[in-house]
Design a protein around this motif. Sequence first.
Motif, mmCIF file in Angstrom:
data_model
loop_
_atom_site.group_PDB
_atom_site.id
_atom_site.type_symbol
_atom_site.label_atom_id
_atom_site.label_comp_id
_atom_site.label_asym_id
_atom_site.label_seq_id
_atom_site.Cartn_x
_atom_site.Cartn_y
_atom_site.Cartn_z
ATOM 1 N N LEU A 25 0.845 -1.186 0.000
ATOM 2 C CA LEU A 25 0.000 0.000 0.000
ATOM 3 C C LEU A 25 0.880 1.235 0.000
ATOM 4 O O LEU A 25 1.824 1.328 0.795
ATOM 5 C CB LEU A 25 -0.893 0.012 1.239
ATOM 6 N N VAL A 26 0.560 2.195 -0.869
ATOM 7 C CA VAL A 26 1.339 3.426 -0.963
ATOM 8 C C VAL A 26 0.387 4.610 -0.912
ATOM 9 O O VAL A 26 -0.445 4.790 -1.813
ATOM 10 C CB VAL A 26 2.172 3.477 -2.255
ATOM 11 N N GLU A 27 0.527 5.414 0.145
ATOM 12 C CA GLU A 27 -0.300 6.603 0.301
ATOM 13 C C GLU A 27 0.335 7.807 -0.392
ATOM 14 O O GLU A 27 1.558 7.894 -0.497
ATOM 15 C CB GLU A 27 -0.494 6.946 1.787
ATOM 16 N N SER A 28 -0.516 8.737 -0.806
ATOM 17 C CA SER A 28 -0.048 9.997 -1.376
ATOM 18 C C SER A 28 -1.133 11.050 -1.156
ATOM 19 O O SER A 28 -2.260 10.722 -0.774
ATOM 20 C CB SER A 28 0.248 9.851 -2.874
ATOM 21 N N GLY A 29 -0.752 12.301 -1.410
ATOM 22 C CA GLY A 29 -1.722 13.379 -1.329
ATOM 23 C C GLY A 29 -1.657 14.230 -0.083
ATOM 24 O O GLY A 29 -2.396 15.218 0.038
ATOM 25 N N GLY A 30 -0.793 13.862 0.849
ATOM 26 C CA GLY A 30 -0.654 14.674 2.044
ATOM 27 C C GLY A 30 0.024 15.998 1.737
ATOM 28 O O GLY A 30 0.516 16.233 0.632
ATOM 29 N N GLY A 31 0.026 16.874 2.741
ATOM 30 C CA GLY A 31 0.680 18.173 2.564
ATOM 31 C C GLY A 31 0.275 19.140 3.640
ATOM 32 O O GLY A 31 -0.307 18.762 4.661
ATOM 33 N N LEU A 32 0.587 20.399 3.379
ATOM 34 C CA LEU A 32 0.277 21.490 4.305
ATOM 35 C C LEU A 32 -0.918 22.263 3.768
ATOM 36 O O LEU A 32 -0.928 22.661 2.599
ATOM 37 C CB LEU A 32 1.488 22.409 4.449
ATOM 38 N N VAL A 33 -1.896 22.483 4.613
ATOM 39 C CA VAL A 33 -3.106 23.198 4.200
ATOM 40 C C VAL A 33 -3.580 24.064 5.363
ATOM 41 O O VAL A 33 -3.343 23.736 6.528
ATOM 42 C CB VAL A 33 -4.200 22.200 3.763
ATOM 43 N N GLN A 34 -4.238 25.169 5.040
ATOM 44 C CA GLN A 34 -4.782 26.032 6.084
ATOM 45 C C GLN A 34 -6.084 25.440 6.617
ATOM 46 O O GLN A 34 -6.794 24.705 5.920
ATOM 47 C CB GLN A 34 -5.032 27.425 5.529
ATOM 48 N N ALA A 35 -6.395 25.806 7.839
ATOM 49 C CA ALA A 35 -7.661 25.382 8.438
ATOM 50 C C ALA A 35 -8.819 25.798 7.539
ATOM 51 O O ALA A 35 -8.829 26.906 6.992
ATOM 52 C CB ALA A 35 -7.812 25.984 9.820
ATOM 53 N N GLY A 36 -9.764 24.878 7.375
ATOM 54 C CA GLY A 36 -10.891 25.107 6.493
ATOM 55 C C GLY A 36 -10.678 24.597 5.082
ATOM 56 O O GLY A 36 -11.630 24.536 4.290
ATOM 57 N N GLY A 37 -9.449 24.233 4.775
ATOM 58 C CA GLY A 37 -9.126 23.750 3.445
ATOM 59 C C GLY A 37 -9.432 22.273 3.258
ATOM 60 O O GLY A 37 -9.998 21.614 4.153
ATOM 61 N N SER A 38 -9.032 21.761 2.098
ATOM 62 C CA SER A 38 -9.324 20.373 1.737
ATOM 63 C C SER A 38 -8.084 19.685 1.185
ATOM 64 O O SER A 38 -7.197 20.340 0.626
ATOM 65 C CB SER A 38 -10.423 20.314 0.665
ATOM 66 N N LEU A 39 -8.047 18.379 1.370
ATOM 67 C CA LEU A 39 -7.041 17.525 0.763
ATOM 68 C C LEU A 39 -7.708 16.211 0.380
ATOM 69 O O LEU A 39 -8.672 15.798 1.031
ATOM 70 C CB LEU A 39 -5.892 17.221 1.727
ATOM 71 N N ARG A 40 -7.170 15.558 -0.636
ATOM 72 C CA ARG A 40 -7.617 14.207 -0.965
ATOM 73 C C ARG A 40 -6.419 13.264 -0.912
ATOM 74 O O ARG A 40 -5.461 13.443 -1.674
ATOM 75 C CB ARG A 40 -8.275 14.122 -2.333
ATOM 76 N N LEU A 41 -6.505 12.308 -0.035
ATOM 77 C CA LEU A 41 -5.477 11.284 0.069
ATOM 78 C C LEU A 41 -5.828 10.103 -0.828
ATOM 79 O O LEU A 41 -7.010 9.775 -0.989
ATOM 80 C CB LEU A 41 -5.333 10.792 1.506
ATOM 81 N N SER A 42 -4.794 9.494 -1.377
ATOM 82 C CA SER A 42 -4.962 8.285 -2.181
ATOM 83 C C SER A 42 -4.111 7.177 -1.597
ATOM 84 O O SER A 42 -3.053 7.434 -1.012
ATOM 85 C CB SER A 42 -4.531 8.539 -3.628
ATOM 86 N N CYS A 43 -4.582 5.966 -1.788
ATOM 87 C CA CYS A 43 -3.829 4.792 -1.355
ATOM 88 C C CYS A 43 -3.883 3.780 -2.495
ATOM 89 O O CYS A 43 -4.958 3.227 -2.783
ATOM 90 C CB CYS A 43 -4.410 4.207 -0.082
ATOM 91 N N ALA A 44 -2.746 3.578 -3.137
ATOM 92 C CA ALA A 44 -2.659 2.635 -4.252
ATOM 93 C C ALA A 44 -2.191 1.287 -3.735
ATOM 94 O O ALA A 44 -1.213 1.196 -2.987
ATOM 95 C CB ALA A 44 -1.695 3.160 -5.301
ATOM 96 N N ALA A 45 -2.907 0.254 -4.138
ATOM 97 C CA ALA A 45 -2.615 -1.097 -3.649
ATOM 98 C C ALA A 45 -2.147 -1.994 -4.779
ATOM 99 O O ALA A 45 -2.636 -1.901 -5.908
ATOM 100 C CB ALA A 45 -3.860 -1.691 -3.000
ATOM 101 N N SER A 46 -1.201 -2.842 -4.453
ATOM 102 C CA SER A 46 -0.793 -3.889 -5.390
ATOM 103 C C SER A 46 -1.611 -5.131 -5.095
ATOM 104 O O SER A 46 -2.225 -5.256 -4.038
ATOM 105 C CB SER A 46 0.685 -4.194 -5.236
ATOM 106 N N GLY A 47 -1.615 -6.065 -6.011
ATOM 107 C CA GLY A 47 -2.323 -7.312 -5.736
ATOM 108 C C GLY A 47 -3.624 -7.428 -6.513
ATOM 109 O O GLY A 47 -4.345 -6.460 -6.679
ATOM 110 N N ARG A 48 -3.885 -8.651 -6.959
ATOM 111 C CA ARG A 48 -5.051 -8.875 -7.802
ATOM 112 C C ARG A 48 -6.343 -8.976 -7.022
ATOM 113 O O ARG A 48 -7.411 -8.936 -7.595
ATOM 114 C CB ARG A 48 -4.847 -10.165 -8.592
ATOM 115 N N THR A 49 -6.265 -9.101 -5.698
ATOM 116 C CA THR A 49 -7.467 -9.317 -4.905
ATOM 117 C C THR A 49 -7.879 -8.089 -4.113
ATOM 118 O O THR A 49 -8.648 -8.187 -3.169
ATOM 119 C CB THR A 49 -7.263 -10.499 -3.945
ATOM 120 N N PHE A 50 -7.382 -6.930 -4.520
ATOM 121 C CA PHE A 50 -7.727 -5.685 -3.809
ATOM 122 C C PHE A 50 -9.225 -5.530 -3.681
ATOM 123 O O PHE A 50 -9.730 -5.080 -2.648
ATOM 124 C CB PHE A 50 -7.128 -4.494 -4.557
#
Length: 124
Positions: A4-29
């Motif tokens: 599992l590999v996460e991405s999308g984190g960062g620095l944001v001001q209060a009230g803002g938005s972020l979208r995190l992603s988690c990419a998975a390997s494997g055929r049975t995800f």
Amino acid sequence: QVQLVESGGGLVQAGGSLRLSCAASGRTFSMYAMGWFRQDPGKEREFVAAISWNGGSTYYADSVKGRFTISRDNAKNTVYLQMNSLKPEDTAVYYCAADPEGIVSRFEYEYDYWGQGTQVTVSS
């Protein structure tokens, strides 16, 4: 084995938005329940959200309900965490996790596979 590999984190001001992603390997995800957890230094890791294998069931911590949305795209082997109306107390390292048994749970011990985490920092 699942990676599992996460991405999308960062620095944001209060009230803002972020979208995190988690990419998975494997055929049975598509058979796995998936979860997001977070940990602030000096604190225990805590549950954030979870989703069933087909996206039909979701489960949220009270602290994020109404602000965060978990979703998944099985064709892309990816799970997402849309975070809106962020608060400074949401600052943490966010981890995704996979449960091959398909149990939608808030408990860490249900999850067999974990990513390395992505940092989210919310400034006031």
